[in-house]
Enzyme design. Structure first.
Site, short mmCIF file in Angstrom:
data_model
loop_
_atom_site.label_atom_id
_atom_site.label_comp_id
_atom_site.label_asym_id
_atom_site.label_seq_id
_atom_site.Cartn_x
_atom_site.Cartn_y
_atom_site.Cartn_z
N ASP A 127 -26.04 49.62 -39.86
CA ASP A 127 -25.19 50.34 -38.95
C ASP A 127 -23.88 49.53 -38.85
O ASP A 127 -23.87 48.34 -39.21
CB ASP A 127 -25.93 50.39 -37.60
CG ASP A 127 -25.02 50.73 -36.46
OD1 ASP A 127 -24.44 51.83 -36.48
OD2 ASP A 127 -24.86 49.90 -35.54
N ASP A 129 -20.93 49.55 -35.88
CA ASP A 129 -20.59 49.01 -34.55
C ASP A 129 -21.78 48.31 -33.91
O ASP A 129 -22.87 48.87 -33.84
CB ASP A 129 -20.16 50.15 -33.60
CG ASP A 129 -18.82 50.74 -33.99
OD1 ASP A 129 -18.60 50.98 -35.19
OD2 ASP A 129 -17.99 50.97 -33.10
P1 IMP Z 1 -22.04 53.30 -35.84
O1 IMP Z 1 -22.58 52.48 -34.71
O2 IMP Z 1 -21.54 52.45 -36.98
O3 IMP Z 1 -22.97 54.37 -36.29
O4 IMP Z 1 -20.69 53.99 -35.28
C1 IMP Z 1 -20.72 54.74 -34.07
C2 IMP Z 1 -19.35 54.80 -33.49
O5 IMP Z 1 -18.42 55.30 -34.47
C3 IMP Z 1 -19.26 55.78 -32.35
O6 IMP Z 1 -19.67 55.22 -31.13
C4 IMP Z 1 -17.77 56.13 -32.34
O7 IMP Z 1 -17.05 55.26 -31.49
C5 IMP Z 1 -17.31 55.90 -33.79
N1 IMP Z 1 -16.96 57.15 -34.51
C6 IMP Z 1 -15.80 57.37 -35.15
N2 IMP Z 1 -15.81 58.58 -35.74
C7 IMP Z 1 -17.00 59.15 -35.46
C8 IMP Z 1 -17.59 60.40 -35.82
O8 IMP Z 1 -17.01 61.25 -36.53
N3 IMP Z 1 -18.84 60.62 -35.35
C9 IMP Z 1 -19.51 59.72 -34.60
N4 IMP Z 1 -19.00 58.53 -34.26
C10 IMP Z 1 -17.74 58.24 -34.68
#
Ligand code: IMP
Length: 395
Positions: A127, A129
């Site tokens: 993942d 973030d």
């Molecule tokens: P992950 O934790 O890497 O899956 O990223 C999640 C975060 O990506 C979300 O909390 C958003 O802040 C950001 N994000 C940016 N663009 C999108 C999108 O198109 N869909 C969902 N999350 C997005």
């Protein structure tokens, strides 16, 4: 002149306290605790093993009877070995008043999974973030994870970031988020073949990119990796689905009076808090759960006459993921289970050869879906990712 600091630098108790005089001896309860914990973990190990054998025979295990919604285990789990290693460092059994916590158990399971999968690992997905970098931030060049991910590629593993962040085929936006890592790759001695084993799946499972030997990302056309029957929905289905999701997200903002706006993309719709505002976890979860319920209800009514009339049908074929991103809420078309499975197919790695590392494994999180497709590690921040990768590269 002697610095006054020197007076404090050497703790006085070092000379004053004599352990023999105080007769400090090892607490026997630590040994009893350890034996008890090991016995429990041995039993769980056996339950998992029996479950794995019964799944193959398609019959019910003891574990299935105890936990009816239990999923599959793609490897065995050496829990006692993992506990010994963690206890040596963190002295869990020596605690007399604080029993093993949820976090202790999570870490034991994570390590057991790493120990089991290490010899057979082919694909590791992360993942973005809170797993590789702080929420909403970019991958920093001075992160210790840069060196660890380089080591994974050096071991000829396939490495992918499977993230909800979806920027279509705009490669430069992904490159910006991963700038520190890509710089590290550029400075490394990785071969072109090793560099090309790095992928990014954006928008959960919607936009696949591959690293090239010049350390730039290249968008891969769907026709190259998408088999028939997967992500099997039309553009019109996506538009009706997102219309329905957007309507409910707007209703949530209105009914809970939230200081936020709605952002619509081609494959996603989200709630973004206004500048400088933090929305409570409870409100974000409410948005997720109510939108999930609303979309499922609409999908169930797909063939209902009243839906046909209003032309507001939501095709049940559209897989989706509604999740709480920590400070925002998103409804994405598709999910990370599909993303991981598409990578597995493309890179010829089975569930028992794949590990997904993420922080969002609650039912309102978007890493949860990967549990159906591969082995997983549930971490809570990039520091824990670093610890688990350190164990992995040592195995
Ligand atoms: P992950 O934790 O890497 O899956 O990223 C999640 C975060 O990506 C979300 O909390 C958003 O802040 C950001 N994000 C940016 N663009 C999108 C999108 O198109 N869909 C969902 N999350 C997005």
């Amino acid at each position: 002149m002697m610095s006054p600091f020197v007076l404090y630098a050497r703790p006085q108790y070092e000379t004053l306290v004599d352990p023999d005089e105080l007769s400090i001896s090892k607490d026997k309860s630590a040994d009893t605790n350890k034996t008890n914990y090991l016995n429990v973990l041995k039993s769980v190990e056996e339950l998992v093993q029996e479950h794995r054998e019964k799944v193959e025979l398609e019959s019910h295990s003891r574990l299935k009877r105890l936990v009816p919604n239990i999923g599959n285990f793609f490897t065995e789990l050496p829990l006692t070995k993992a506990f010994e290693m963690i206890d040596n460092k963190h002295a869990i059994a020596a605690r007399r008043f604080v029993p093993p916590s949820f976090n202790d158990i999570r870490r034991i399971l994570n390590l057991a999974q790493v120990l089991a999968i290490a010899p057979q690992l082919k694909l590791i997905t992360f993942d973005g973030d809170m797993t590789l970098y702080a929420d909403g931030k970019d991958f920093e060049h001075n992160s210790n994870l840069v060196g660890l991910l380089i080591q994974l590629l050096r071991h000829n593993l396939n490495v992918a970031v499977v993230t909800a962040a979806g920027y279509g085929d705009e490669t430069e936006k992904y490159e910006k988020r991963l700038s520190g890592l890509l710089k590290g790759f550029k400075e490394s001695d990785l071969t072109p073949e090793q560099l090309e084993r790095f992928y990014v799946f954006g928008g959960e499972c919607n936009f696949l990119l591959q690293l090239k030997s010049n350390c730039k990302l290249v968008y891969i056309q769907e026709t190259e990796y998408l088999p028939n029957g997967v992500r099997d929905w039309s553009d019109d289905d996506v538009v009706s689905f997102l219309n329905c999701a957007e309507k409910n997200l707007r209703r949530c903002i209105y009914s809970m009076n939230m200081p936020a706006t709605v952002l619509r993309k081609t494959r996603a719709c989200g709630i973004i808090p206004n500048e400088g505002v933090k929305i409570s976890r409870e409100q974000l979860d409410e948005c997720v759960l109510s939108t999930q319920a609303h979309l499922f209800e609409k999908q169930n009514k797909y063939d209902h006459p009243s839906e046909l009339k209003k032309n507001t049908r939501v095709n049940p074929k559209v897989a989706f993921c509604a999740f709480n991103g920590g400070s925002d809420v998103w409804v994405d078309v598709g999910n990370k289970s599909i993303g991981v499975q598409l990578l597995q197919r493309y890179l010829k790695a089975g569930p028992e050869h794949t590990l997904h590392v993420g922080d969002q494994f609650l039912s309102t999180g978007n890493d949860y879906a990967t549990r159906a497709a591969c082995c997983t590690n549930w971490i809570v921040n990039p520091e824990e990712t670093e610890t688990m990768l350190t164990h992995l590269v040592e195995c």
